[in-house]
Design a protein around this motif. Structure first.
Motif, PDB file in Angstrom:
ATOM      1  N   ALA A 274     -27.474  17.553 -15.176  1.00 10.61           N
ATOM      2  CA  ALA A 274     -29.176  17.536 -15.511  1.00 10.61           C
ATOM      3  C   ALA A 274     -29.638  17.122 -16.696  1.00 10.61           C
ATOM      4  CB  ALA A 274     -30.456  18.147 -15.249  1.00 10.61           C
ATOM      5  N   VAL A 275     -28.901  17.601 -17.587  1.00 11.72           N
ATOM      6  CA  VAL A 275     -28.893  17.255 -18.991  1.00 11.72           C
ATOM      7  C   VAL A 275     -28.181  15.707 -19.552  1.00 11.72           C
ATOM      8  CG1 VAL A 275     -28.304  18.077 -21.454  1.00 11.72           C
ATOM      9  CG2 VAL A 275     -28.778  19.724 -19.707  1.00 11.72           C
ATOM     10  N   PRO A 276     -28.942  15.134 -20.141  1.00 16.07           N
ATOM     11  CA  PRO A 276     -28.344  13.346 -20.563  1.00 16.07           C
ATOM     12  C   PRO A 276     -27.308  13.984 -21.726  1.00 16.07           C
ATOM     13  CG  PRO A 276     -31.290  14.016 -20.482  1.00 16.07           C
ATOM     14  CD  PRO A 276     -30.437  15.392 -20.096  1.00 16.07           C
ATOM     15  N   GLY A 277     -27.007  13.303 -21.170  1.00 22.21           N
ATOM     16  CA  GLY A 277     -25.429  13.573 -22.648  1.00 22.21           C
ATOM     17  C   GLY A 277     -24.578  14.296 -22.068  1.00 22.21           C
ATOM     18  N   VAL A 278     -24.343  14.139 -20.556  1.00 18.45           N
ATOM     19  CA  VAL A 278     -23.321  15.347 -20.056  1.00 18.45           C
ATOM     20  C   VAL A 278     -22.964  15.533 -19.076  1.00 18.45           C
ATOM     21  CG1 VAL A 278     -24.839  17.242 -19.141  1.00 18.45           C
ATOM     22  CG2 VAL A 278     -21.832  18.001 -20.097  1.00 18.45           C
ATOM     23  N   ARG A 279     -21.461  15.115 -18.604  1.00 17.61           N
ATOM     24  CA  ARG A 279     -21.474  14.881 -17.395  1.00 17.61           C
ATOM     25  C   ARG A 279     -20.112  15.886 -16.747  1.00 17.61           C
ATOM     26  NH1 ARG A 279     -17.806   8.864 -16.430  1.00 17.61           N
ATOM     27  NH2 ARG A 279     -17.873   9.374 -18.635  1.00 17.61           N
ATOM     28  N   ALA A 280     -20.290  16.355 -15.767  1.00 14.54           N
ATOM     29  CA  ALA A 280     -19.077  17.389 -15.269  1.00 14.54           C
ATOM     30  C   ALA A 280     -18.330  17.901 -14.596  1.00 14.54           C
ATOM     31  CB  ALA A 280     -19.763  18.703 -15.223  1.00 14.54           C
ATOM     32  N   ALA A 281     -17.310  18.146 -13.876  1.00 16.84           N
ATOM     33  CA  ALA A 281     -15.892  18.182 -13.108  1.00 16.84           C
ATOM     34  C   ALA A 281     -15.609  19.427 -12.623  1.00 16.84           C
ATOM     35  CB  ALA A 281     -15.431  17.095 -12.381  1.00 16.84           C
ATOM     36  N   HIS A 282     -15.252  19.952 -10.985  1.00 14.53           N
ATOM     37  CA  HIS A 282     -14.226  21.025 -11.407  1.00 14.53           C
ATOM     38  C   HIS A 282     -12.431  20.279 -10.633  1.00 14.53           C
ATOM     39  CE1 HIS A 282     -17.177  24.442 -11.507  1.00 14.53           C
ATOM     40  NE2 HIS A 282     -17.670  23.743  -9.892  1.00 14.53           N
ATOM     41  N   ALA A 283     -11.578  20.674 -11.094  1.00 16.36           N
ATOM     42  CA  ALA A 283     -10.128  20.922 -10.574  1.00 16.36           C
ATOM     43  C   ALA A 283      -9.638  21.951  -9.864  1.00 16.36           C
ATOM     44  CB  ALA A 283      -9.877  19.823 -11.423  1.00 16.36           C
ATOM     45  N   THR A 284      -9.567  21.513  -8.527  1.00 17.53           N
ATOM     46  CA  THR A 284      -9.069  23.112  -7.634  1.00 17.53           C
ATOM     47  C   THR A 284      -8.384  23.063  -7.549  1.00 17.53           C
ATOM     48  OG1 THR A 284     -11.828  23.704  -7.878  1.00 17.53           O
ATOM     49  CG2 THR A 284      -9.651  25.038  -6.679  1.00 17.53           C
ATOM     50  N   ASP A 285      -7.317  23.850  -7.178  1.00 18.89           N
ATOM     51  CA  ASP A 285      -5.928  24.055  -6.772  1.00 18.89           C
ATOM     52  C   ASP A 285      -6.233  25.243  -5.543  1.00 18.89           C
ATOM     53  OD1 ASP A 285      -2.795  24.973  -5.895  1.00 18.89           O
ATOM     54  OD2 ASP A 285      -3.301  24.115  -7.167  1.00 18.89           O
ATOM     55  N   GLU A 286      -6.447  25.173  -4.186  1.00 17.69           N
ATOM     56  CA  GLU A 286      -7.158  26.150  -3.113  1.00 17.69           C
ATOM     57  C   GLU A 286      -6.080  26.898  -2.829  1.00 17.69           C
ATOM     58  OE1 GLU A 286      -9.935  26.536  -2.586  1.00 17.69           O
ATOM     59  OE2 GLU A 286     -11.709  25.054  -2.928  1.00 17.69           O
ATOM     60  N   ASP A 287      -4.322  26.049  -2.627  1.00 12.37           N
ATOM     61  CA  ASP A 287      -3.651  26.872  -2.248  1.00 12.37           C
ATOM     62  C   ASP A 287      -3.332  28.054  -3.431  1.00 12.37           C
ATOM     63  OD1 ASP A 287      -3.455  25.701  -0.451  1.00 12.37           O
ATOM     64  OD2 ASP A 287      -1.966  23.887  -1.132  1.00 12.37           O
ATOM     65  N   GLY A 288      -2.711  27.721  -4.946  1.00 15.16           N
ATOM     66  CA  GLY A 288      -2.325  28.489  -5.474  1.00 15.16           C
ATOM     67  C   GLY A 288      -3.673  29.538  -6.728  1.00 15.16           C
ATOM     68  N   GLN A 289      -4.964  28.711  -5.629  1.00 12.30           N
ATOM     69  CA  GLN A 289      -5.899  29.873  -6.307  1.00 12.30           C
ATOM     70  C   GLN A 289      -6.480  29.935  -7.673  1.00 12.30           C
ATOM     71  OE1 GLN A 289      -6.986  33.260  -3.335  1.00 12.30           O
ATOM     72  NE2 GLN A 289      -5.325  32.820  -2.986  1.00 12.30           N
ATOM     73  N   THR A 290      -6.478  28.833  -8.165  1.00  9.15           N
ATOM     74  CA  THR A 290      -6.609  28.286 -10.100  1.00  9.15           C
ATOM     75  C   THR A 290      -7.453  27.425 -10.303  1.00  9.15           C
ATOM     76  OG1 THR A 290      -6.217  29.054 -12.191  1.00  9.15           O
ATOM     77  CG2 THR A 290      -4.873  27.764 -10.715  1.00  9.15           C
ATOM     78  N   GLY A 291      -8.016  27.058 -10.943  1.00  8.42           N
ATOM     79  CA  GLY A 291      -8.407  25.885 -11.611  1.00  8.42           C
ATOM     80  C   GLY A 291      -9.455  25.127 -12.591  1.00  8.42           C
ATOM     81  N   VAL A 292      -9.815  24.107 -12.806  1.00 11.08           N
ATOM     82  CA  VAL A 292     -10.241  24.139 -14.274  1.00 11.08           C
ATOM     83  C   VAL A 292     -11.479  23.353 -14.385  1.00 11.08           C
ATOM     84  CG1 VAL A 292     -10.200  22.484 -16.206  1.00 11.08           C
ATOM     85  CG2 VAL A 292      -7.469  23.735 -15.292  1.00 11.08           C
ATOM     86  N   THR A 293     -12.508  23.445 -15.470  1.00 11.02           N
ATOM     87  CA  THR A 293     -14.202  22.697 -15.326  1.00 11.02           C
ATOM     88  C   THR A 293     -13.969  22.334 -16.344  1.00 11.02           C
ATOM     89  OG1 THR A 293     -14.784  25.171 -13.944  1.00 11.02           O
ATOM     90  CG2 THR A 293     -16.470  23.675 -15.054  1.00 11.02           C
ATOM     91  N   VAL A 294     -14.310  21.397 -16.450  1.00 10.95           N
ATOM     92  CA  VAL A 294     -14.886  20.500 -17.674  1.00 10.95           C
ATOM     93  C   VAL A 294     -16.142  19.749 -17.841  1.00 10.95           C
ATOM     94  CG1 VAL A 294     -14.063  18.031 -18.935  1.00 10.95           C
ATOM     95  CG2 VAL A 294     -12.321  19.728 -17.762  1.00 10.95           C
ATOM     96  N   LEU A 295     -16.393  19.917 -19.304  1.00 15.00           N
ATOM     97  CA  LEU A 295     -17.978  18.968 -19.483  1.00 15.00           C
ATOM     98  C   LEU A 295     -17.159  17.772 -20.600  1.00 15.00           C
ATOM     99  CD1 LEU A 295     -20.164  22.243 -20.029  1.00 15.00           C
ATOM    100  CD2 LEU A 295     -19.896  21.004 -18.397  1.00 15.00           C
ATOM    101  N   ARG A 296     -17.729  16.784 -20.778  1.00 14.12           N
ATOM    102  CA  ARG A 296     -17.217  15.790 -21.060  1.00 14.12           C
ATOM    103  C   ARG A 296     -18.226  14.962 -21.766  1.00 14.12           C
ATOM    104  NH1 ARG A 296     -14.028  11.091 -18.402  1.00 14.12           N
ATOM    105  NH2 ARG A 296     -15.072   9.889 -20.350  1.00 14.12           N
ATOM    106  N   PHE A 297     -18.557  15.005 -22.812  1.00 15.14           N
ATOM    107  CA  PHE A 297     -19.744  13.485 -23.888  1.00 15.14           C
ATOM    108  C   PHE A 297     -19.106  13.090 -24.396  1.00 15.14           C
ATOM    109  CE2 PHE A 297     -19.638  18.927 -24.347  1.00 15.14           C
ATOM    110  CZ  PHE A 297     -20.581  19.657 -23.524  1.00 15.14           C
ATOM    111  N   ASP A 298     -19.395  12.323 -23.970  1.00 19.36           N
ATOM    112  CA  ASP A 298     -18.567  10.532 -24.111  1.00 19.36           C
ATOM    113  C   ASP A 298     -19.148   9.956 -25.453  1.00 19.36           C
ATOM    114  OD1 ASP A 298     -16.905  10.967 -21.629  1.00 19.36           O
ATOM    115  OD2 ASP A 298     -17.693   8.674 -21.089  1.00 19.36           O
ATOM    116  N   GLU A 299     -20.240  10.082 -25.740  1.00 14.67           N
ATOM    117  CA  GLU A 299     -20.589   9.904 -27.187  1.00 14.67           C
ATOM    118  C   GLU A 299     -20.685  10.909 -28.060  1.00 14.67           C
ATOM    119  OE1 GLU A 299     -22.089   6.921 -27.307  1.00 14.67           O
ATOM    120  OE2 GLU A 299     -21.702   6.620 -25.125  1.00 14.67           O
ATOM    121  N   GLY A 300     -19.788  11.746 -27.846  1.00 19.29           N
ATOM    122  CA  GLY A 300     -20.070  13.343 -28.799  1.00 19.29           C
ATOM    123  C   GLY A 300     -21.275  14.551 -28.319  1.00 19.29           C
TER     124      GLY A 300
END
Length: 295
Positions: free
Chosen positions: A9-35
């Motif tokens: 909801a904060v302007p200037g940030v996008r976010a997502a997960h990438a989840t390995d369901e079988d491996g039971q691990t993953g990554v969460t990323v915030l991106r700031f395209d304008e810095g």
């Protein structure tokens, strides 16, 4: 019913997960395209990190372009390579005469007790490419897929990722937490345990060192310099102490990031106080939501 507000909801940030369901691990990323300007506060004693120095006072890199939170213990730090690759392909980063350089701090949590694979560049790139303004899914996703909590109580429970956001007029502030704590989780609003339970110190199991961590990021569109962002990160850590019992143990690698997505003169002290108080509340809410996602 309106969607639950998350850090997106904060302007200037996008976010997502990438989840390995079988491996039971993953990554969460915030991106700031304008810095984003940022700072870090480290209440933990067993952190695993990359590029935290770019958030230190006096560093010449004044803005970062992403944040990578990953499972996999130290192996998971390589996920940031994938974040950088995706940002570079999208033209995001510092422009030098030799090309662009995305700046991506990263921090990891220990999920080797649960995960069967180690997250790396592929998951980091996938999360970065999937990042959007849609509400961030909460629960056992991304960096929280293999997380657990409540080890000190002897009744361990699954951890996860939670997020929340509010308006602090005229700005928005949000938080995300990847919860893998030694302590149990208590909802400070109700006083009830939501994962794990109280610790019987006469019978508490001896924890394994360096196997617990809660990773927190707070983002606002209020203009903050590095000193003001450091204040927000410090105040936000109070939310961890409200929701995790015990918090900041010598076995945890807790890290708190704070970022500002807007340029301008830093807010005045009273507004900074309001933002910091909101940050602490949001972090506590995000931690609870990580282990007990909203319906």
């Amino acid at each position: 019913m309106s969607a639950v507000r998350t850090i997106t909801a904060v302007p200037g940030v996008r976010a997502a997960h990438a989840t390995d369901e079988d491996g039971q691990t993953g990554v969460t990323v915030l991106r700031f395209d304008e810095g984003a300007r940022g700072a870090v506060w480290i209440p933990g004693s067993a952190i695993g990190s990359r590029e935290l120095n770019v958030l230190a006072a006096g560093h010449t890199a004044t803005r970062v372009h992403g944040l990578c939170l990953s499972g996999g213990s130290a192996f998971g730090l390589s996920a940031a390579d994938g974040v950088m690759a995706a940002l570079l392909a999208d033209g995001v980063g510092y422009q030098t005469e030799y090309g662009q350089v995305p700046i991506v701090p990263a921090a990891i949590l220990f999920d080797l007790h649960t995960a069967s694979v180690r997250p790396g560049p592929t998951l980091g790139e996938a999360a970065t490419r999937a990042a959007s303004r849609e509400p961030l899914p909460q629960g056992r996703f991304g960096a929280g897929r293999g997380a657990r909590v409540g080890m000190a109580s002897g009744t361990p429970a699954p951890g996860g990722v939670g997020s929340a956001a509010v308006e602090v007029t005229p700005f928005t502030i949000g938080a995300v937490a990847a919860v893998n704590a030694l302590g149990s989780i208590r909802d400070p609003k109700t006083g009830t345990w939501v994962a794990g339970g109280p610790v019987d110190w006469n019978q508490a199991p001896t924890p394994e060192p360096r196997q617990q961590t809660t990773l927190v990021a707070v983002v606002t569109d209020a203009p903050l310099d590095r000193d003001a962002a450091t204040v927000i990160a410090k105040m936000a850590s109070a939310g961890m102490a409200r929701a995790i019992e015990p918090a900041f143990s010598p076995f945890d690698g807790d890290v708190v990031f704070a970022f500002s997505t807007r340029e301008g003169p830093p807010v005045e002290r009273l507004q900074l106080l309001r933002l910091g108080a909101a940050a602490a509340d949001l972090v506590a809410t995000a931690i609870v939501r990580g282990v007990q996602p909203p319906a």
